[in-house]
Design an enzyme around this catalytic site. Structure first.
Site, PDB file in Angstrom:
ATOM      1  N   ASP A  18       0.855  -1.192   0.000  1.00  0.00           N
ATOM      2  CA  ASP A  18       0.000   0.000   0.000  1.00  0.00           C
ATOM      3  C   ASP A  18       0.893   1.244   0.000  1.00  0.00           C
ATOM      4  O   ASP A  18       1.756   1.384   0.871  1.00  0.00           O
ATOM      5  CB  ASP A  18      -0.863  -0.046   1.279  1.00  0.00           C
ATOM      6  CG  ASP A  18      -1.862   1.083   1.355  1.00  0.00           C
ATOM      7  OD1 ASP A  18      -2.929   0.881   1.936  1.00  0.00           O
ATOM      8  OD2 ASP A  18      -1.569   2.172   0.819  1.00  0.00           O
ATOM      9  N   ILE A  19       0.697   2.121  -0.943  1.00  0.00           N
ATOM     10  CA  ILE A  19       1.545   3.322  -1.075  1.00  0.00           C
ATOM     11  C   ILE A  19       1.490   4.170   0.201  1.00  0.00           C
ATOM     12  O   ILE A  19       2.498   4.813   0.550  1.00  0.00           O
ATOM     13  CB  ILE A  19       1.110   4.146  -2.299  1.00  0.00           C
ATOM     14  CG1 ILE A  19       2.148   5.229  -2.643  1.00  0.00           C
ATOM     15  CG2 ILE A  19      -0.263   4.776  -2.117  1.00  0.00           C
ATOM     16  CD1 ILE A  19       3.369   4.738  -3.351  1.00  0.00           C
ATOM     17  N   ASN A  32      -5.435  13.823  -9.839  1.00  0.00           N
ATOM     18  CA  ASN A  32      -6.095  14.387 -11.032  1.00  0.00           C
ATOM     19  C   ASN A  32      -5.729  15.876 -11.098  1.00  0.00           C
ATOM     20  O   ASN A  32      -5.109  16.409 -10.187  1.00  0.00           O
ATOM     21  CB  ASN A  32      -7.608  14.161 -10.994  1.00  0.00           C
ATOM     22  CG  ASN A  32      -8.238  14.792  -9.776  1.00  0.00           C
ATOM     23  OD1 ASN A  32      -8.031  15.970  -9.484  1.00  0.00           O
ATOM     24  ND2 ASN A  32      -8.961  13.991  -9.012  1.00  0.00           N
ATOM     25  N   GLY A  40      -9.115   5.519  -5.462  1.00  0.00           N
ATOM     26  CA  GLY A  40      -7.859   4.784  -5.652  1.00  0.00           C
ATOM     27  C   GLY A  40      -6.723   5.279  -4.776  1.00  0.00           C
ATOM     28  O   GLY A  40      -6.889   5.540  -3.586  1.00  0.00           O
ATOM     29  N   VAL A  41      -5.554   5.429  -5.406  1.00  0.00           N
ATOM     30  CA  VAL A  41      -4.374   5.935  -4.681  1.00  0.00           C
ATOM     31  C   VAL A  41      -4.671   7.306  -4.069  1.00  0.00           C
ATOM     32  O   VAL A  41      -4.374   7.570  -2.900  1.00  0.00           O
ATOM     33  CB  VAL A  41      -3.172   6.040  -5.649  1.00  0.00           C
ATOM     34  CG1 VAL A  41      -2.042   6.849  -5.042  1.00  0.00           C
ATOM     35  CG2 VAL A  41      -2.687   4.665  -6.055  1.00  0.00           C
ATOM     36  N   ASP A  42      -5.285   8.170  -4.864  1.00  0.00           N
ATOM     37  CA  ASP A  42      -5.580   9.557  -4.437  1.00  0.00           C
ATOM     38  C   ASP A  42      -6.430   9.548  -3.171  1.00  0.00           C
ATOM     39  O   ASP A  42      -6.124  10.230  -2.175  1.00  0.00           O
ATOM     40  CB  ASP A  42      -6.346  10.244  -5.574  1.00  0.00           C
ATOM     41  CG  ASP A  42      -6.186  11.758  -5.578  1.00  0.00           C
ATOM     42  OD1 ASP A  42      -6.746  12.399  -6.475  1.00  0.00           O
ATOM     43  OD2 ASP A  42      -5.496  12.290  -4.686  1.00  0.00           O
ATOM     44  N   SER A 125      -1.806   5.726 -13.607  1.00  0.00           N
ATOM     45  CA  SER A 125      -2.690   5.601 -14.778  1.00  0.00           C
ATOM     46  C   SER A 125      -3.205   4.199 -15.049  1.00  0.00           C
ATOM     47  O   SER A 125      -3.960   4.008 -16.005  1.00  0.00           O
ATOM     48  CB  SER A 125      -2.006   6.129 -16.063  1.00  0.00           C
ATOM     49  OG  SER A 125      -1.984   7.547 -16.049  1.00  0.00           O
ATOM     50  N   GLY A 127      -5.158   2.398 -13.176  1.00  0.00           N
ATOM     51  CA  GLY A 127      -6.448   2.115 -12.527  1.00  0.00           C
ATOM     52  C   GLY A 127      -7.574   2.787 -13.282  1.00  0.00           C
ATOM     53  O   GLY A 127      -7.861   2.448 -14.435  1.00  0.00           O
ATOM     54  N   TYR A 129      -7.605   5.401 -14.896  1.00  0.00           N
ATOM     55  CA  TYR A 129      -7.197   5.970 -16.200  1.00  0.00           C
ATOM     56  C   TYR A 129      -6.928   4.908 -17.248  1.00  0.00           C
ATOM     57  O   TYR A 129      -6.555   5.214 -18.374  1.00  0.00           O
ATOM     58  CB  TYR A 129      -6.010   6.904 -16.009  1.00  0.00           C
ATOM     59  CG  TYR A 129      -6.362   8.263 -15.415  1.00  0.00           C
ATOM     60  CD1 TYR A 129      -7.696   8.580 -15.096  1.00  0.00           C
ATOM     61  CD2 TYR A 129      -5.404   9.219 -15.157  1.00  0.00           C
ATOM     62  CE1 TYR A 129      -8.024   9.801 -14.552  1.00  0.00           C
ATOM     63  CE2 TYR A 129      -5.713  10.447 -14.609  1.00  0.00           C
ATOM     64  CZ  TYR A 129      -7.038  10.738 -14.311  1.00  0.00           C
ATOM     65  OH  TYR A 129      -7.375  11.952 -13.767  1.00  0.00           O
TER      66      TYR A 129
END
Ligand code: APR
Length: 187
Positions: A18-19, A32, A40-42, A125, A127, A129
């Site tokens: 996990d980031i 974005n 997601g990550v964001d 990108s 996921g 994207y």
């Protein structure tokens, strides 16, 4: 699962995880253009970093696709978050490939500008994207490896893959690169 390689004075590391839980000096957000959060990550990074992150990103005025902006890490272990905006995938769109490479390049440039020695990247990108993992892995690893081969500024470049499939694609890509690049050695 972990896979490591070395090039010049940099260790390239692939991990499944996990980031938001990485102990590198900087982690990279798959943001974005608004920089005001998402899924997601964001979403995971904003949730883990806390409301102070959104308060800071609100002051940045957004970020163009292919570019990157730096903020503090807030409640994360990482001291910095580098927010980068990857392209939305379109088949046979060379512009998307160029923008994805640019997004990795700008993040490393920002890290070097701030004296950051260790950085963790998600699979930008791939996921929402829609970028195919194999194409994105090739661009991500090729861009980062070619940059760190020319500088001694980054000690650790870690790619954090969220699931076994992504880890498998990245590890096969890295192995294939090590077969072709004599200065890239698997550890
Ligand atoms: N840690 C590491 N990797 C993760 C995590 C996590 N906590 N959560 C998701 N991933 C993986 C996904 O499985 C995918 O492979 O990160 C990759 C990128 O997925 P996204 O987060 O969807 O990012 P991206 O494809 O670049 O789309 C960005 O999604 O969340 C919105 O605001 C964001 O609009 C932006 C868009």
């Amino acid at each position: 699962m972990v896979m490591r390689a070395s090039i010049n004075s940099t260790t390239i590391e692939l991990v499944q995880g996990d980031i938001t839980r990485q102990d590198t000096e900087a982690i990279v957000n798959a943001a974005n253009t608004s920089l005001l959060g998402g899924g997601g990550v964001d979403g995971a990074i904003h949730h883990a970093a806390g409301p102070g992150l959104l308060a800071e990103t609100r002051t940045l005025g957004g970020c163009n696709t292919g570019d990157a902006r730096l903020t503090g890490g807030h409640n994360l272990q990482a001291r910095y978050i580098i927010h980068a905006v990857g392209p939305v995938y379109r088949p046979d769109d060379v512009e998307a490939a160029r923008l994805l490479a640019s997004a990795y390049r700008r993040r490393l440039e920002l890290a070097v500008e701030h004296g950051i020695k260790s950085i963790a990247f998600p699979a930008i990108s791939t996921g929402v994207y829609g970028y195919p993992l194999d194409e994105a892995a090739e661009i991500a690893l090729e861009t980062v490896i070619s940059l760190v081969a020319q500088s001694r500024d980054i000690g650790l470049a870690r790619f954090v893959l969220f699931d076994a499939r992504a880890f498998d694609v990245y590890s096969r890509t890295l192995s294939a690169m090590a077969d072709k690049k004599e200065d890239l050695r698997l550890l």
